[in-house]
Enzyme design. Structure first.
Site, PDB file in Angstrom:
ATOM      1  CB  CYS A  94     -38.318 -45.678 -51.136  1.00 52.34           C
ATOM      2  SG  CYS A  94     -37.922 -45.154 -52.831  1.00 52.34           S
ATOM      3  CG  HIS A 122     -59.867 -48.360 -56.462  1.00 51.30           C
ATOM      4  ND1 HIS A 122     -61.013 -48.698 -55.748  1.00 51.30           N
ATOM      5  CD2 HIS A 122     -60.237 -47.372 -57.315  1.00 51.30           C
ATOM      6  CE1 HIS A 122     -62.024 -47.955 -56.180  1.00 51.30           C
ATOM      7  NE2 HIS A 122     -61.577 -47.154 -57.118  1.00 51.30           N
ATOM      8  CB  CYS A 168     -35.261 -41.641 -51.573  1.00 50.67           C
ATOM      9  SG  CYS A 168     -36.927 -41.994 -50.941  1.00 50.67           S
ATOM     10  CB  CYS A 192     -41.315 -43.639 -52.729  1.00 48.49           C
ATOM     11  SG  CYS A 192     -40.531 -42.464 -51.596  1.00 48.49           S
ATOM     12  CB  CYS A 247     -38.139 -40.228 -54.141  1.00 50.34           C
ATOM     13  SG  CYS A 247     -37.864 -41.979 -54.554  1.00 50.34           S
TER      14      CYS A 247
END
Length: 234
Positions: free
Chosen positions: A117, A77, A120, A85, A89
Site C-alpha cells: 500500500c 466483482h 501505509c 490495501c 487503511c
C-alpha cells in the site's frame, strides 16, 4: 483449496501463496488475446442508437483489453488489474500495472516482493471481491454501476447478449433478468451447458461465447472471422 486461497484471510496467513495464485492469474490475463467475438460486440454496439454497456462478473479486464471504452464497462466483482490495501487503511484503489509477479509454477508461490500500500506500507491485495470478503473496496465498481444505471435509464428495448454466465455465481444472470423485467429487454443467452432462457421471447444457444457470436454474425450477414484462442466470457 480454491475457497481458501480466494479469500482475504489467505493474504494474511500466507501472502506468498495468495499472491502466487493471483499473480499467476494476473500474468495469464495480461498475456491472453481477446477472441474475435469481442470485436463483433463492439461493431454491433456502434450500430445502435444508444451504443452498448458491459456488465461482467469476470475480473480479467478482457473487455478493456479488447478496446471497449472503460467508461462503458461495469466490473461487478472488481478487477485483478487494480489493487487496494489489505487492511484497508483508506478507500483507495490503484492500478496494478507496475507489479510484475514472479511466481514459482511448482509451488504456486510468489518469489519477488508483493505489492504494498503506498499510503501505509501494508500488504496490498487485488481489488477483487473474494469469498468472505468484508474489506473489498467497492468504490471503483460502484462508480461503474452508477454510469450503467444512467445508460439503462436512457435506452428502450435493450437486448442482453449473455456470454458463459452460469448459475453457480449468478451475478450476471440476475442482471440479465433485471433488464428483462425492469426495462422491457430481451435476452440472448450463449452457454454450452446452461442455455435455457426465462421466456419464449428470449433465445438460448448451447455453445461457447466466441462460436455463438460468430454464428449470430453469420445469420445477420455481418462480416466475421474465425474465433481466436483466448478471451473470457462474462
Amino acid at each position: 483449496m480454491w475457497l481458501q486461497i480466494a479469500s482475504p484471510r489467505a493474504f494474511q496467513d500466507s501472502p506468498e501463496l495468495a499472491w502466487g495464485f493471483y499473480g499467476h492469474r494476473l500474468s495469464l490475463y495480461r498475456e491472453t488475446v481477446p477472441h474475435a467475438g469481442f470485436e463483433l460486440l463492439k461493431r454491433w454496439g456502434k450500430k445502435t442508437i444508444n451504443g452498448l454497456s458491459v456488465f461482467t462478473s469476470n475480473v480479467d479486464g478482457q473487455f478493456q483489453k479488447a478496446g471497449f471504452d472503460p467508461a462503458l464497462v461495469y466490473d461487478c466483482h472488481g478487477s485483478i488489474h487494480h489493487l487496494q490495501c489489505l487492511a484497508p487503511c483508506r478507500e483507495d484503489v490503484w492500478s496494478a500495472e507496475d507489479f510484475l509477479p514472479d511466481v514459482d509454477q511448482d509451488s504456486c508461490r510468489l518469489r519477488n516482493a508483493p505489492p504494498m500500500c503506498p499510503h501505509c506500507g501494508a500488504l496490498a491485495r487485488p481489488n477483487v471481491l473474494m469469498f468472505g470478503d468484508w474489506a473489498w473496496i467497492e468504490r471503483r465498481s460502484a462508480s461503474q454501476a452508477d454510469r450503467q444505471e444512467k445508460w439503462l435509464s436512457q435506452v428502450s428495448r435493450p437486448v442482453v447478449i449473455e456470454l458463459g454466465a452460469g448459475t453457480a455465481i449468478p451475478s450476471v444472470r440476475h442482471f440479465s433478468h433485471r433488464v428483462i423485467h425492469e426495462f422491457g429487454g430481451r435476452l440472448i443467452r450463449i452457454n454450452p451447458g446452461e442455455w435455457e432462457v426465462p421466456t419464449r421471447l428470449d433465445v438460448g444457444l448451447p455453445m461457447g461465447a466466441a462460436n455463438g457470436l460468430v454464428s449470430i454474425a453469420k445469420i445477420l450477414g455481418d462480416e466475421w472471422c474465425s474465433p481466436a484462442t483466448g478471451g473470457g466470457d462474462g
